[in-house]
Design an enzyme around this catalytic site. Structure first.
Site, PDB file in Angstrom:
ATOM      1  CB  ALA A 186       4.141   5.512 -21.927  1.00  0.00           C
ATOM      2  N   GLY A 200       0.501   7.081 -18.787  1.00  0.00           N
ATOM      3  CA  GLY A 200       1.657   7.703 -18.136  1.00  0.00           C
ATOM      4  C   GLY A 200       1.398   9.167 -17.780  1.00  0.00           C
ATOM      5  CD  GLU A 238       1.072   5.067 -14.994  1.00  0.00           C
ATOM      6  OE1 GLU A 238       1.474   5.324 -16.144  1.00  0.00           O
ATOM      7  OE2 GLU A 238       1.153   3.932 -14.491  1.00  0.00           O
ATOM      8  CD  GLU A 255      -1.727   2.601 -18.657  1.00  0.00           C
ATOM      9  OE1 GLU A 255      -2.935   2.603 -18.327  1.00  0.00           O
ATOM     10  OE2 GLU A 255      -0.935   3.474 -18.298  1.00  0.00           O
TER      11      GLU A 255
END
Ligand code: COA
Length: 256
Positions: free
Chosen positions: A66, A111, A114, A134
């Site tokens: 992200a 992300g 993911e 993270e």
């Protein structure tokens, strides 16, 4: 349809989505995630599309997570919404009636990992690296990484990777069952296109049925997806989150 942060092209029966933020290692900002979702949904009724391929621009990254610079100043409410929106994008991919292949060309972190895990199949180039870093930022994963990593590789190893943030290479990911093939970087797209050619010889409705059946194996089995959204949002009020994201922007290690 035109997009700002992704490129889309149809090649025979394959619809290729390329995350196009190479200078930021294809980090997923809000716009990019929404564009990926829109692109995946846009071809669901297109009978000429028999497979979707998601990849990253350049040779270095599928997606390095992200976009940290975007969420560093978010409130817990915004963090919760960010996570819920991310889950919705990943769910749209997972529930696509057309198979989605992640063509992983380099870093697939946070992300990005993911996103790859939400795809039905992952094919990786030799330079691929997977990880969920993270907790270095004072956060848990927020786009369902805590749940899909367990589904793919089991609780024990998932817990180790989530807590240590260790990256794994393509060979390790193959051993763990996280990806299904390793190919050279040059062969990555051709291999994915060949797989879509194979899908094109099968019954689209039966393929969609298989996807629904496999997905339903995990349906409603746990409240972990919801817990992840809440835990992710809560992190945005901690000193550790502020230190973690500041350390990233200052290119130093966080001091916890
Ligand atoms: N969010 C925002 N920007 C990111 C990013 C992310 N997740 N990952 C990389 N970038 C940016 C960097 O800030 C840098 O931008 P700059 O040139 O304007 O400074 C650019 O992409 C290149 O990254 P850089 O760190 O210089 O490359 P590297 O080869 O030294 O390191 C990584 C590669 C992937 C190890 C490193 O970029 C990294 O750790 N990224 C963050 C991974 C992460 O924590 N992801 C989870 C986010 S929730």
């Amino acid at each position: 349809m035109s997009y700002n942060t992704i490129l889309t092209v149809q090649s025979n029966n394959a619809f290729i989505i390329t995350i196009n933020r190479e200078s930021k290692l294809n980090a997923l900002n809000h716009e990019t995630l929404q564009e990926i979702k829109t692109a995946v949904l846009s071809v669901q009724d297109n009978k000429s599309v028999r497979g979707i391929i998601i990849t990253g621009a350049g040779l270095k990254a599928f997606a390095a997570g992200a976009d940290i610079s975007e969420f560093a100043t978010y409130t817990p409410q915004q963090g919760t919404q960010l996570s819920a929106d991310g889950h919705s994008v990943m769910n749209a991919i997972e529930h696509s009636a057309i198979p989605v292949i992640a063509a992983v060309n380099g870093y697939s972190l946070g992300g990005g990992c993911e996103l790859a895990m939400a795809c039905h199949i992952r094919i990786a180039a030799e330079n691929a690296k997977f990880g969920q870093p993270e907790v270095n930022l004072g956060l848990p994963p927020g786009y369902a990484g805590t749940q899909r990593l367990i589904q793919l590789i089991g609780k024990g190893k998932a817990m180790e990777l989530l807590l240590t943030t260790d990256f794994i290479n393509a060979a390790q990911a193959l051993d763990l069952g996280m990806i299904s093939q390793i190919v050279t970087l040059e062969q990555l797209l051709p291999t994915c296109l060949e797989m879509v050619d194979k899908f094109s010889t099968k019954s689209p409705s039966a393929i969609a049925s298989v996807i629904r059946c496999v997905n339903d194996h995990f349906k409603n089995t746990n409240p972990g997806f919801e817990t992840e959204i809440l835990e992710f949002g809560k992190s945005f009020q901690t000193e550790e989150f502020i230190e973690g994201t500041l350390a990233f922007s200052e290119k130093r290690k966080p001091n916890y």
